[in-house]
Design an enzyme around this catalytic site. Structure first.
Site, mmCIF file in Angstrom:
data_model
loop_
_atom_site.group_PDB
_atom_site.id
_atom_site.type_symbol
_atom_site.label_atom_id
_atom_site.label_comp_id
_atom_site.label_asym_id
_atom_site.label_seq_id
_atom_site.Cartn_x
_atom_site.Cartn_y
_atom_site.Cartn_z
ATOM 1 N N LYS A 67 8.086 -4.887 -9.991
ATOM 2 C CA LYS A 67 7.149 -4.135 -11.106
ATOM 3 C C LYS A 67 7.361 -3.068 -11.411
ATOM 4 O O LYS A 67 7.658 -2.053 -12.319
ATOM 5 C CB LYS A 67 6.586 -4.822 -12.091
ATOM 6 C CG LYS A 67 6.379 -5.012 -13.580
ATOM 7 C CD LYS A 67 5.559 -6.405 -13.865
ATOM 8 C CE LYS A 67 6.519 -7.856 -13.234
ATOM 9 N NZ LYS A 67 4.777 -8.229 -14.432
ATOM 10 N N HIS A 112 0.800 -1.877 0.007
ATOM 11 C CA HIS A 112 0.154 -0.219 -0.133
ATOM 12 C C HIS A 112 1.008 1.346 0.269
ATOM 13 O O HIS A 112 0.393 1.690 0.702
ATOM 14 C CB HIS A 112 -1.282 -0.129 0.898
ATOM 15 C CG HIS A 112 -1.794 -0.828 1.042
ATOM 16 N ND1 HIS A 112 -2.843 -1.494 2.099
ATOM 17 C CD2 HIS A 112 -2.630 -2.043 0.217
ATOM 18 C CE1 HIS A 112 -3.345 -2.470 2.311
ATOM 19 N NE2 HIS A 112 -3.216 -2.008 0.759
ATOM 20 N N HIS A 113 1.923 1.133 0.064
ATOM 21 C CA HIS A 113 2.816 2.213 -0.946
ATOM 22 C C HIS A 113 2.100 3.222 -1.599
ATOM 23 O O HIS A 113 2.566 4.708 -1.111
ATOM 24 C CB HIS A 113 4.661 1.981 -0.555
ATOM 25 C CG HIS A 113 4.406 1.469 -1.967
ATOM 26 N ND1 HIS A 113 4.381 0.627 -3.078
ATOM 27 C CD2 HIS A 113 5.405 2.419 -3.217
ATOM 28 C CE1 HIS A 113 5.038 0.729 -3.968
ATOM 29 N NE2 HIS A 113 4.805 1.919 -4.414
ATOM 30 N N LYS A 122 -2.682 -3.202 -7.649
ATOM 31 C CA LYS A 122 -2.616 -3.043 -9.190
ATOM 32 C C LYS A 122 -2.211 -4.634 -9.688
ATOM 33 O O LYS A 122 -1.024 -4.647 -9.267
ATOM 34 C CB LYS A 122 -2.164 -1.875 -10.400
ATOM 35 C CG LYS A 122 -2.055 -2.526 -11.225
ATOM 36 C CD LYS A 122 -3.203 -1.557 -12.056
ATOM 37 C CE LYS A 122 -3.740 -1.736 -13.826
ATOM 38 N NZ LYS A 122 -4.352 -3.264 -13.628
ATOM 39 N N SER A 176 -1.924 -0.732 -18.815
ATOM 40 C CA SER A 176 -2.580 -0.821 -18.191
ATOM 41 C C SER A 176 -2.692 0.798 -17.238
ATOM 42 O O SER A 176 -4.076 1.056 -17.022
ATOM 43 C CB SER A 176 -2.956 -1.854 -17.143
ATOM 44 O OG SER A 176 -2.845 -3.035 -17.294
ATOM 45 N N LYS A 183 -2.428 -9.520 -6.747
ATOM 46 C CA LYS A 183 -2.785 -10.143 -7.451
ATOM 47 C C LYS A 183 -3.800 -11.190 -7.482
ATOM 48 O O LYS A 183 -4.602 -10.944 -6.231
ATOM 49 C CB LYS A 183 -1.868 -11.350 -7.604
ATOM 50 C CG LYS A 183 -1.891 -12.005 -8.534
ATOM 51 C CD LYS A 183 -1.035 -10.836 -10.053
ATOM 52 C CE LYS A 183 -1.118 -11.855 -11.420
ATOM 53 N NZ LYS A 183 -0.108 -10.810 -12.316
ATOM 54 N N ASP A 189 7.898 3.152 -12.937
ATOM 55 C CA ASP A 189 7.453 4.035 -11.969
ATOM 56 C C ASP A 189 6.134 4.536 -12.477
ATOM 57 O O ASP A 189 5.824 5.538 -13.291
ATOM 58 C CB ASP A 189 7.826 5.484 -12.798
ATOM 59 C CG ASP A 189 9.862 6.102 -12.351
ATOM 60 O OD1 ASP A 189 9.981 6.258 -11.084
ATOM 61 O OD2 ASP A 189 10.307 6.585 -13.010
#
Length: 476
Positions: free
Chosen positions: A100, A70-71, A76, A368, A112, A105
């Site tokens: 990733k 949650h940084h 995603k 995405s 997941k 960035d």
């Protein structure tokens, strides 16, 4: 029994490999141990069981959604449908997503999802029921939303499933004006972005192409710079492998072998990817392609002579059993975790350059991100600047023709005048992202005297995550 133990050992190495690589990278960093433990840990694991009536029977479905970090928010990550789905696998893939996104960035935390079903053996109606019920379960626990957690396609899922997720979310949260951004990988007609389908394969192409431009790196493995004439083997002809193969073929590389589950095909002079795909559609298999010889054992294809090997399907395909036999000088990890830690060490000693998965297959999440931005802005990429660019190009062209006293032919003029379409902007953004990410990893590797790109990539990712925590003021 021995075979069973070996498989179990290799399987465990995949699940443990993220932490092992993380620990290797941590040695190059002066970061408090507690913060490192926080970065490694999964923030939230949601395991669910829900009933779905399939025909005359009620089936209990096992499913997961893991939010690793949650940084940055939203989280995603894709949702996979497979009978092999389990909690450890989903947690591992969620962790990969965190690192990733940090490397390229993309401002997301990793996540997941997975549903333990075999989509090949159940009806479309059943898959839709399961998908919609899964989505409603995520909504109940606040595990999905444009600013919370944004799923995407993965193994066994695609545009169809993402459409069902969006429709279910919208039906329950009709007041959310940004509902389109609750999921990515949608059809273009439902807010998807052009270029998403080929994004991961194209990202693989950009990343390897950039390495092949580095004279020093190419000299270290005895190769010339550039892609033209490079002999490539690709394992896996799914979405990622197919597009990667097409882009490399069009760039002048020689695809000498393609491997699938049922076997592989080989031609030392090169395979025409388009013809192979046509043969696959007509026969249901790549085997018996007229312009190639069959290799019955698909694993043996990985051991053939080539310059670049691209595993683009399964994890652990390169392990301590076959690593010594690999002849490739460059391995591009298009799949998640295709090389076990044991094999990693063997290949490093052999001098093989490995482009790690946590960078190389980031093309999908990058595009995405572009889709998510498009949905939040409610404006198609290119809509506002396309006509302006065309008008400016027209005026510039007129000045050039006047000064040079020469008329440019209509075909060239049409190309010059065309403003950027959405797919042009998406591919440009992806190319810039992959090139930038590559050089950040390479520069860090050189400056910190790190032996391989994988460790350098983890160091880069950890640094970026720590920086995010510090800016949030969580760890002053």
């Amino acid at each position: 029994m021995l075979k069973k133990n070996r498989i179990k050992s290799e399987k465990n190495s995949f699940f443990n490999s993220i932490e092992r690589n993380f620990d290797k990278a941590a040695k190059f960093l002066s970061i408090e141990k507690g913060l490192l433990e926080q970065i490694k840990a999964c923030n939230a694991v949601y395991r669910m069981h829900f009933p779905v009536k399939l025909g005359k029977e009620i089936k209990v479905i096992e499913a997961y959604r893991v939010q690793h970090s949650h940084h940055k928010l939203p989280c995603k990550g894709g949702i996979r449908y497979s009978i092999k789905v389990n909690q450890d696998e989903v947690m591992t893939l969620a962790a990969l997503m965190t690192y990733k996104c940090a490397i390229v960035d993309v401002p997301f935390g990793g996540a997941k999802g997975g549903i333990k079903i075999d989509p090949q053996t159940i009806s479309t109606e059943a898959i839709e029921k399961i998908t919609r019920r899964y989505t409603s379960e995520l909504i109940k626990k606040n595990f999905i939303g444009p600013g919370i957690d944004v799923p995407a396609p993965d193994y066994g899922t695609g545009e169809r499933e993402m459409s069902w997720i969006f429709d279910t979310f919208l039906s329950i949260r009709p007041e959310d004006v940004d509902a389109l951004a609750c999921v990515t990988g949608k059809p273009v007609s439902q807010g998807g972005v052009r270029g998403r389908k080929e994004a991961t394969g194209l990202g693989v192409f950009y990343g390897i192409r950039e390495l092949c431009k580095m004279k020093e790196d190419m000299l270290s493995v005895g190769l010339d710079i550039g892609l033209i004439g490079k002999k490539i083997i690709i394992q896996g002809l799914g979405n990622v492998g197919y597009y990667a193969a097409s882009f490399f073929h069009n760039a002048g590389a020689i695809i000498v072998a393609l491997a699938e589950r049922e076997g592989a095909i080989y031609n030392k002079k090169g395979l025409n990817v388009s013809k192979v795909i046509l043969h696959l559609k007509n026969t249901g298999s790549i085997l018996n392609f007229p312009e190639a010889i069959n290799i019955e054992n698909t694993e043996k294809a990985l051991e053939l002579e080539c310059d670049i090997l691209i595993p683009a399907a399964l994890e652990n395909v390169i392990n301590k059993k076959n690593a010594e036999k690999i002849k490739a000088k460059i391995i591009g990890e298009a799949a998640n975790g295709p090389i076990t830690p044991e094999a990693d060490e063997i290949l490093e000693k052999k001098g093989v350059i490995i482009i790690p998965d946590i960078y190389l297959n980031a093309g999908g999440v990058t595009v995405s991100y572009f889709e998510w931005l498009k949905n939040l802005s409610h404006v198609r990429h290119g809509r506002m600047e396309k006509r302006f660019s065309e008008n400016m190009n027209y005026e510039l062209l007129q000045i050039i023709e006047t000064v040079c006293k020469k008329t440019i032919n209509p075909v060239d003029k049409k190309i010059i005048l065309r403003g950027p379409r959405e797919i042009d902007l998406v591919r440009s953004g992806l190319e810039d992202t992959m090139i930038s990410g590559f050089h950040k990893i390479r520069d860090l590797k050189i400056s910190s005297k790190i032996k391989n790109m994988r460790t350098a990539a983890f160091v880069l990712a950890i640094n970026k995550i720590v920086d995010s925590y510090e800016k949030l003021g969580i760890f002053p």
